[in-house]
Write a protein that holds these residues in place. Sequence first.
Motif, PDB file in Angstrom:
ATOM      1  N   TRP A 211       0.825  -1.209   0.000  1.00 16.74           N
ATOM      2  CA  TRP A 211       0.000   0.000   0.000  1.00 16.74           C
ATOM      3  C   TRP A 211       0.862   1.263   0.000  1.00 16.74           C
ATOM      4  O   TRP A 211       0.564   2.227  -0.699  1.00 16.74           O
ATOM      5  CB  TRP A 211      -0.917   0.000   1.226  1.00 16.74           C
ATOM      6  CG  TRP A 211      -1.637   1.305   1.386  1.00 16.74           C
ATOM      7  CD1 TRP A 211      -2.748   1.722   0.720  1.00 16.74           C
ATOM      8  CD2 TRP A 211      -1.262   2.381   2.244  1.00 16.74           C
ATOM      9  NE1 TRP A 211      -3.086   2.989   1.128  1.00 16.74           N
ATOM     10  CE2 TRP A 211      -2.200   3.415   2.058  1.00 16.74           C
ATOM     11  CE3 TRP A 211      -0.222   2.564   3.174  1.00 16.74           C
ATOM     12  CZ2 TRP A 211      -2.119   4.619   2.756  1.00 16.74           C
ATOM     13  CZ3 TRP A 211      -0.151   3.756   3.869  1.00 16.74           C
ATOM     14  CH2 TRP A 211      -1.087   4.768   3.657  1.00 16.74           C
ATOM     15  N   VAL A 212       1.935   1.250   0.775  1.00 13.46           N
ATOM     16  CA  VAL A 212       2.834   2.407   0.809  1.00 13.46           C
ATOM     17  C   VAL A 212       3.439   2.641  -0.572  1.00 13.46           C
ATOM     18  O   VAL A 212       3.553   3.780  -1.033  1.00 13.46           O
ATOM     19  CB  VAL A 212       3.942   2.221   1.862  1.00 13.46           C
ATOM     20  CG1 VAL A 212       5.031   3.291   1.711  1.00 13.46           C
ATOM     21  CG2 VAL A 212       3.358   2.297   3.272  1.00 13.46           C
ATOM     22  N   GLU A 213       3.816   1.565  -1.257  1.00  9.01           N
ATOM     23  CA  GLU A 213       4.386   1.711  -2.601  1.00  9.01           C
ATOM     24  C   GLU A 213       3.351   2.327  -3.553  1.00  9.01           C
ATOM     25  O   GLU A 213       3.698   3.151  -4.395  1.00  9.01           O
ATOM     26  CB  GLU A 213       4.870   0.355  -3.113  1.00  9.01           C
ATOM     27  CG  GLU A 213       6.111  -0.134  -2.374  1.00  9.01           C
ATOM     28  CD  GLU A 213       6.493  -1.563  -2.721  1.00  9.01           C
ATOM     29  OE1 GLU A 213       7.538  -2.016  -2.263  1.00  9.01           O
ATOM     30  OE2 GLU A 213       5.716  -2.228  -3.452  1.00  9.01           O
ATOM     31  N   CYS A 214       2.100   1.934  -3.410  1.00  8.86           N
ATOM     32  CA  CYS A 214       1.044   2.556  -4.222  1.00  8.86           C
ATOM     33  C   CYS A 214       0.910   4.034  -3.876  1.00  8.86           C
ATOM     34  O   CYS A 214       0.782   4.886  -4.759  1.00  8.86           O
ATOM     35  CB  CYS A 214      -0.296   1.861  -3.974  1.00  8.86           C
ATOM     36  SG  CYS A 214      -0.416   0.195  -4.654  1.00  8.86           S
ATOM     37  N   ALA A 215       0.928   4.325  -2.588  1.00  7.65           N
ATOM     38  CA  ALA A 215       0.759   5.708  -2.145  1.00  7.65           C
ATOM     39  C   ALA A 215       1.932   6.574  -2.592  1.00  7.65           C
ATOM     40  O   ALA A 215       1.760   7.763  -2.860  1.00  7.65           O
ATOM     41  CB  ALA A 215       0.622   5.754  -0.620  1.00  7.65           C
ATOM     42  N   CYS A 216       3.122   5.984  -2.683  1.00  7.73           N
ATOM     43  CA  CYS A 216       4.289   6.753  -3.119  1.00  7.73           C
ATOM     44  C   CYS A 216       4.146   7.207  -4.569  1.00  7.73           C
ATOM     45  O   CYS A 216       4.684   8.245  -4.967  1.00  7.73           O
ATOM     46  CB  CYS A 216       5.569   5.934  -2.950  1.00  7.73           C
ATOM     47  SG  CYS A 216       6.141   5.821  -1.236  1.00  7.73           S
ATOM     48  N   ASN A 217       3.443   6.440  -5.382  1.00  4.15           N
ATOM     49  CA  ASN A 217       3.247   6.813  -6.783  1.00  4.15           C
ATOM     50  C   ASN A 217       2.218   7.935  -6.938  1.00  4.15           C
ATOM     51  O   ASN A 217       2.211   8.632  -7.949  1.00  4.15           O
ATOM     52  CB  ASN A 217       2.793   5.587  -7.593  1.00  4.15           C
ATOM     53  CG  ASN A 217       3.908   4.573  -7.730  1.00  4.15           C
ATOM     54  OD1 ASN A 217       5.080   4.906  -7.598  1.00  4.15           O
ATOM     55  ND2 ASN A 217       3.543   3.325  -7.985  1.00  4.15           N
ATOM     56  N   ASP A 218       1.354   8.074  -5.953  1.00  2.42           N
ATOM     57  CA  ASP A 218       0.352   9.140  -5.986  1.00  2.42           C
ATOM     58  C   ASP A 218       0.393   9.831  -4.631  1.00  2.42           C
ATOM     59  O   ASP A 218      -0.585   9.872  -3.894  1.00  2.42           O
ATOM     60  CB  ASP A 218      -1.037   8.564  -6.261  1.00  2.42           C
ATOM     61  CG  ASP A 218      -2.093   9.664  -6.427  1.00  2.42           C
ATOM     62  OD1 ASP A 218      -1.698  10.796  -6.735  1.00  2.42           O
ATOM     63  OD2 ASP A 218      -3.279   9.373  -6.219  1.00  2.42           O
ATOM     64  N   ALA A 219       1.584  10.356  -4.312  1.00  2.00           N
ATOM     65  CA  ALA A 219       1.861  10.786  -2.953  1.00  2.00           C
ATOM     66  C   ALA A 219       1.073  12.023  -2.561  1.00  2.00           C
ATOM     67  O   ALA A 219       0.893  12.944  -3.343  1.00  2.00           O
ATOM     68  CB  ALA A 219       3.355  11.049  -2.789  1.00  2.00           C
ATOM     69  N   SER A 220       0.597  11.993  -1.338  1.00  2.00           N
ATOM     70  CA  SER A 220      -0.036  13.161  -0.748  1.00  2.00           C
ATOM     71  C   SER A 220       0.194  13.066   0.750  1.00  2.00           C
ATOM     72  O   SER A 220       0.532  12.022   1.287  1.00  2.00           O
ATOM     73  CB  SER A 220      -1.531  13.200  -1.065  1.00  2.00           C
ATOM     74  OG  SER A 220      -2.172  12.048  -0.540  1.00  2.00           O
ATOM     75  N   GLY A 221      -0.010  14.180   1.445  1.00  2.00           N
ATOM     76  CA  GLY A 221       0.106  14.165   2.891  1.00  2.00           C
ATOM     77  C   GLY A 221       1.487  13.767   3.371  1.00  2.00           C
ATOM     78  O   GLY A 221       2.505  14.199   2.849  1.00  2.00           O
TER      79      GLY A 221
END
Length: 338
Positions: A211-221
């Motif tokens: 999930w973190v890797e996914c979030a890094c590609n569409d990073a926010s916060g």
Amino acid sequence: MHDHSSALAPQLREPAPSKPSDLLSQILLGLRLDGVEYGRCVMRPPWAVAFPARPEARFHFVARGTAWLRTPGSDWLALQAGDAVLLPRGAFHVLASSPQVPTVDIDSLARTPVADNIYLVGEAPPAGGEPLGPSSDVMFCGAMRFNLDPLHPLLAMMPDVMRANELASRDPSVPALLEAMEREVALERIGACGMLARLADVLAASIIRAWVECACNDASGWIAAMQCPRIGKVIAAIHAAPERDWSVPALADLMGASRSSFAEAFTRTVGESPAKYVARVRMFQARRWIEREGMRVAVAATRLGYDSEASFSRAFKRIVGLPPAALRHKRLAAAATP
């Protein structure tokens, strides 16, 4: 002022990792979920079970049959055999064979000990063995404790429900772990429940990393802030030494910016002011000291630089939600329980 800042600068930079992404990498490498309890749930349709909110994460693996999952304010989610879900903040939720079935509380079901912290949950097994007929649904459910504080911004960013299958493409270990759990269920070998518990711990950590890797590609916060070279360096320093007196001038000096431009950039990227962020990090460090290490409240207050135990306790209660003395008493009571 410049002399004061330059004298502190080498000390301030010391705890900061060499790269902004190092803190995030360290958190993921050190991420651990310790199983508090597990249950192999054998349910004969129609069934519906409500899981009350609790501080630990919740994990469910559908070993056989199907299930429906719902959390407050969301639609029903269909789960198939081989599906696994993680509820990182332990939110209230319902698992059911069908959305129309009335629920019963999980704690009202029969529990038969299988091993340490592992139970068979559902219909009481007859003398000849557990009631595992072809019409039964089988799930492996667990409660897990993070080594991240509940106040940690990474945990706060996570969705209520994280589904392994949706993240499998990000981490090749996820489908391999799911297959291993399916094999353990299918073969029903000696010690299968213990193996499933260990696999569940690893799978939950893998779900979070994917999930973190996914979030890094569409990073926010917070994750976006950690990827920012200048802001990330500041956040890393705060986490590395939360007991330091992190004033806005000191943090601005670390970033190499004026106070106003630093405060504006930090608030815009992180979503809260530097002072509020530092206060939260300091309080979840204090909670770790008190709850896990048994530190006295007065010692924690002194270590964090508070003038009095009373002022520390007020700040702790405002951020954590309960006074530190109550947390320490709870820990002492738990330690005294046989």
